[in-house]
Design an enzyme around this catalytic site. Structure first.
Site, PDB file in Angstrom:
ATOM      1  N   GLU A  32      92.396  18.122  40.512  1.00  0.00           N
ATOM      2  CA  GLU A  32      93.400  17.660  39.529  1.00  0.00           C
ATOM      3  C   GLU A  32      94.637  18.553  39.503  1.00  0.00           C
ATOM      4  O   GLU A  32      94.970  19.156  38.475  1.00  0.00           O
ATOM      5  CB  GLU A  32      92.730  17.522  38.151  1.00  0.00           C
ATOM      6  CG  GLU A  32      91.532  16.580  38.225  1.00  0.00           C
ATOM      7  CD  GLU A  32      90.759  16.428  36.920  1.00  0.00           C
ATOM      8  OE1 GLU A  32      91.116  17.089  35.934  1.00  0.00           O
ATOM      9  OE2 GLU A  32      89.802  15.638  36.897  1.00  0.00           O
ATOM     10  N   GLU A  45      84.504   9.894  42.653  1.00  0.00           N
ATOM     11  CA  GLU A  45      83.903   9.857  41.306  1.00  0.00           C
ATOM     12  C   GLU A  45      83.886   8.434  40.752  1.00  0.00           C
ATOM     13  O   GLU A  45      84.155   8.198  39.572  1.00  0.00           O
ATOM     14  CB  GLU A  45      84.675  10.783  40.348  1.00  0.00           C
ATOM     15  CG  GLU A  45      84.761  12.217  40.834  1.00  0.00           C
ATOM     16  CD  GLU A  45      85.435  13.174  39.843  1.00  0.00           C
ATOM     17  OE1 GLU A  45      85.613  12.811  38.662  1.00  0.00           O
ATOM     18  OE2 GLU A  45      85.778  14.289  40.259  1.00  0.00           O
TER      19      GLU A  45
HETATM   20  O1  G3I Z   1      75.465  22.461  28.862  1.00  0.00           O
HETATM   21  C1  G3I Z   1      76.010  22.360  27.542  1.00  0.00           C
HETATM   22  C2  G3I Z   1      74.916  22.318  26.527  1.00  0.00           C
HETATM   23  O2  G3I Z   1      74.212  23.543  26.577  1.00  0.00           O
HETATM   24  C3  G3I Z   1      75.529  22.064  25.155  1.00  0.00           C
HETATM   25  O3  G3I Z   1      74.512  21.906  24.217  1.00  0.00           O
HETATM   26  C4  G3I Z   1      76.395  20.809  25.158  1.00  0.00           C
HETATM   27  C5  G3I Z   1      77.097  20.580  23.837  1.00  0.00           C
HETATM   28  O4  G3I Z   1      78.144  19.640  23.975  1.00  0.00           O
HETATM   29  O5  G3I Z   1      77.368  20.943  26.152  1.00  0.00           O
HETATM   30  C6  G3I Z   1      76.803  21.081  27.453  1.00  0.00           C
HETATM   31  O6  G3I Z   1      77.826  21.177  28.380  1.00  0.00           O
HETATM   32  C7  G3I Z   1      78.536  19.985  28.656  1.00  0.00           C
HETATM   33  C8  G3I Z   1      78.405  19.681  30.147  1.00  0.00           C
HETATM   34  O7  G3I Z   1      79.220  18.590  30.494  1.00  0.00           O
HETATM   35  C9  G3I Z   1      76.967  19.369  30.564  1.00  0.00           C
HETATM   36  O8  G3I Z   1      76.537  18.195  29.935  1.00  0.00           O
HETATM   37  C10 G3I Z   1      79.995  20.205  28.292  1.00  0.00           C
HETATM   38  O9  G3I Z   1      80.105  20.342  26.874  1.00  0.00           O
HETATM   39  C11 G3I Z   1      80.830  19.057  28.771  1.00  0.00           C
HETATM   40  O10 G3I Z   1      82.209  19.370  28.589  1.00  0.00           O
HETATM   41  C12 G3I Z   1      80.587  18.811  30.239  1.00  0.00           C
HETATM   42  O11 G3I Z   1      81.347  17.688  30.620  1.00  0.00           O
HETATM   43  C13 G3I Z   1      81.542  17.475  32.003  1.00  0.00           C
HETATM   44  C14 G3I Z   1      83.040  17.551  32.306  1.00  0.00           C
HETATM   45  O12 G3I Z   1      83.303  17.161  33.643  1.00  0.00           O
HETATM   46  C15 G3I Z   1      83.580  18.973  32.141  1.00  0.00           C
HETATM   47  O13 G3I Z   1      82.920  19.845  33.037  1.00  0.00           O
HETATM   48  C16 G3I Z   1      80.977  16.116  32.348  1.00  0.00           C
HETATM   49  O14 G3I Z   1      79.547  16.146  32.249  1.00  0.00           O
HETATM   50  C17 G3I Z   1      81.351  15.738  33.788  1.00  0.00           C
HETATM   51  O15 G3I Z   1      80.949  14.421  34.049  1.00  0.00           O
HETATM   52  C18 G3I Z   1      82.877  15.839  33.909  1.00  0.00           C
HETATM   53  O16 G3I Z   1      83.214  15.519  35.252  1.00  0.00           O
HETATM   54  C19 G3I Z   1      84.608  15.421  35.512  1.00  0.00           C
HETATM   55  C20 G3I Z   1      84.818  15.926  36.931  1.00  0.00           C
HETATM   56  O17 G3I Z   1      84.295  17.233  37.063  1.00  0.00           O
HETATM   57  C21 G3I Z   1      86.308  15.896  37.308  1.00  0.00           C
HETATM   58  N1  G3I Z   1      86.868  14.559  37.111  1.00  0.00           N
HETATM   59  C22 G3I Z   1      86.642  13.983  35.778  1.00  0.00           C
HETATM   60  C23 G3I Z   1      85.150  13.975  35.444  1.00  0.00           C
HETATM   61  C24 G3I Z   1      84.892  13.310  34.097  1.00  0.00           C
HETATM   62  O18 G3I Z   1      85.473  14.033  33.061  1.00  0.00           O
END
Ligand code: G3I
Length: 378
Positions: free
Chosen positions: A162, A277
Site C-alpha cells: 500500500e 487478496e
Molecule cells: O491478535 C489480537 C487479539 O489478541 C486481540 O484480542 C484482538 C482484539 O481486537 O485483536 C487481535 O489482532 C487483530 C488481528 O487482525 C488478528 O485477528 C487486530 O486487532 C486486527 O487489526 C488485525 O486485522 C488484520 C488487518 O489486516 C491488520 O493487520 C486483518 O485480520 C487482516 O485481514 C488485514 O489484512 C489486510 C492486508 O494485510 C492488507 N490489505 C488489506 C487487508 C484487509 O484489511
C-alpha cells in the site's frame, strides 16, 4: 457509524439457511475425490491459494482440510506482519510463521510472505524508533532477519504494501507513512534491496489496493502505481511484480478495457502480476442468499476473465477461503445495510463451494494456458 460485531457463531447461524449447495456435476469431484481450485488453476499454469490466520484452523480440522484441497499457496494473514513478528525491538517471534511453513511443507504448498514494509500492523515501539532516527537500522535488520531466516522457503514476498495515496498531497503520489516521513521515498528502495540481498531467489512484489475500478480516484491510483514502478525500475530497485489486492465491491464501476490496459502496461514493464487478496463485498445487493451469491460470482467472473487474459498474471489468492473467516466480519467495510454478514469467499460457512468457487474454477479453466512460475508448487 453503528457498532456491529459478528462472532463466528452469529455468522454460522445467520447464514445457515438458504445456502446454495454445489450442484452435482459442477466439477467438484472426480470419482469420490474432490477436485480443488489448486488443481484446476495448476492445469493452466496458475497458482491458487488463500490467506490463512492460524487461529481459524487450530480447532477446525474441516477448514484445515479445505485449505489442503483448495490451496497451492498460503499467505499468512497476520503472522508475517511486524505486529505478528516483533513484539519488542529486540524480539523476533517466529512461532506462527514457522507453524504456517510446516503446514505448507506437509501439503506441498507454497507461501507468499506478507508483508515487510507497511504503515499498519506496527507495534507501538516502531513509530518511537522512527522518531528516534533508527528507521534505516530497524527496517534493514528486520528484512535481513526475516527474509534471511526463510531464504529458499518463502519464494514470494509482498515487500511493500500500500505505497500509493495520490490524494494525500505528495507530488510523487506516495502515501505519507511514518516510514516515508522518517526515511523518504528511499525506504522503498531499502526494503526491496534488503529483501533481494537476504534471498536472491525470492520474487519481490509491490502490493496495492483499489486499482481495479473505473473511478477517477482509482485512475489516479493506477497512474501513481505505474509511475512508482517505472521510477523504481529506473533506479535499479529489484521489484519483480505487482500485487492487485482486489477487494472487489459490487456496485463500483467496472470497465474491463481499463483494467485490461493497466495490467498490460504493468506486464509491459517486464513485471509479473498477482491477484493477492481477492474477496467480493455485496453490501449493494439486496435479495435472498442465492441472489447475492450469484451476484458475487458474476462480479468476480467479469474481473477474473479480464485479468487472466494476460499471461503475466501468475497467481490468484483470496483473502480467506470460507465465509467463516473473512476480515470483513470484523470491519466496517464489511457491513451490509440489512445487518447480514457478507458472503465474500469461495466456500460458505459449511465449507460448501459457492457460485464464487465455480466462477473461479471456470475462469481458471477458460484462461489461456501459461508457463507456471518457477516458485509454484509442483
Ligand atoms: O491478535 C489480537 C487479539 O489478541 C486481540 O484480542 C484482538 C482484539 O481486537 O485483536 C487481535 O489482532 C487483530 C488481528 O487482525 C488478528 O485477528 C487486530 O486487532 C486486527 O487489526 C488485525 O486485522 C488484520 C488487518 O489486516 C491488520 O493487520 C486483518 O485480520 C487482516 O485481514 C488485514 O489484512 C489486510 C492486508 O494485510 C492488507 N490489505 C488489506 C487487508 C484487509 O484489511
Amino acid at each position: 457509524m453503528r457498532a456491529q460485531r459478528i462472532g463466528r457463531r452469529a455468522v454460522l447461524s445467520g447464514l445457515g439457511a438458504g445456502l446454495v449447495l454445489a450442484s452435482p456435476g459442477n466439477g467438484t469431484t472426480a470419482g469420490s475425490k474432490p477436485i480443488g481450485l489448486r488443481a484446476i488453476a495448476a492445469s493452466r499454469g496458475l497458482a491458487y491459494g488463500a490467506a490463512l490466520g492460524l487461529r481459524s484452523v487450530d480447532e477446525d480440522q474441516a477448514l484445515a482440510d479445505a485449505y489442503t484441497r483448495e490451496c497451492a499457496v498460503l499467505v499468512p494473514e497476520g503472522d508475517a506482519k511486524w505486529a505478528g513478528l516483533r513484539p519488542a525491538a529486540g524480539v523476533f517471534r517466529f512461532d506462527g510463521l514457522d507453524r504456517l511453513l510446516g503446514i505448507a511443507d506437509r501439503h506441498g504448498q507454497s507461501v507468499r510472505g506478507h508483508t515487510l514494509l507497511w504503515h499498519e500492523a506496527l507495534p507501538a515501539w516502531v513509530p518511537e524508533a522512527l522518531r528516534a532516527g533508527q528507521g534505516y537500522d530497524i527496517l534493514s535488520d528486520h528484512i535481513f532477519t526475516v527474509v534471511g531466516r526463510y531464504r529458499g522457503r518463502i519464494p514470494v514476498w509482498d515487500v511493500v504494501n500500500e505505497a500509493v495515496a495520490p490524494d494525500e498531497g505528495r507530488e510523487d503520489g506516495l502515501r505519507p507513512t511514518p516510514w516515508l516521513r522518517a526515511l523518504g521515498p528511499r525506504c522503498l528502495d531499502l526494503a526491496f534491496k534488503a529483501a533481494r540481498a537476504a534471498d536472491p531467489g525470492a520474487v519481490l512484489m509491490l502490493n496495492d489496493h483499489d486499482l481495479e475500478y473505473a473511478s477517477p480516484l482509482q485512475d489516479r491510483r493506477r497512474r501513481a502505481v505505474l509511475r512508482l514502478l517505472e521510477t523504481l525500475l529506473a533506479r535499479g530497485v529489484p521489484v519483480d511484480g505487482l500485487g492487485l489486492q482486489s477487494h472487489l465491491r459490487i456496485g463500483r464501476p467496472f470497465d474491463p478495457r481499463i483494467l485490461h490496459r493497466f495490467i498490460g502496461e504493468v506486464g509491459g514493464l517486464g513485471l509479473m502480476v498477482m491477484i493477492t487478496e481477492l474477496d467480493v463485498g455485496d453490501a449493494a445487493v439486496t435479495g435472498d442468499i442465492p441472489t447475492r451469491d450469484q451476484a458475487v460470482a458474476d462480479h468476480a467472473s467479469a474481473f477474473l476473465d479480464t485479468v487472466l487474459d494476460h499471461a503475466c498474471v501468475k497467481a490468484v489468492t483470496c483473502w480467506g477461503l470460507s465465509d467463516r473467516q473473512s476480515w470483513l466480519h470484523h470491519h466496517p467495510a464489511g457491513w451490509r445495510p440489512d445487518g447480514q454478514p457478507m458472503r465474500p469467499l469461495p466456500l460458505d460457512v459449511e465449507l460448501r463451494p459457492k457460485p464464487l468457487w465455480q466462477a473461479l474454477g471456470d475462469a481458471f479453466r477458460n484462461a489461456p494456458k501459461r508457463s507456471s512460475a518457477a516458485w509454484m508448487p509442483g
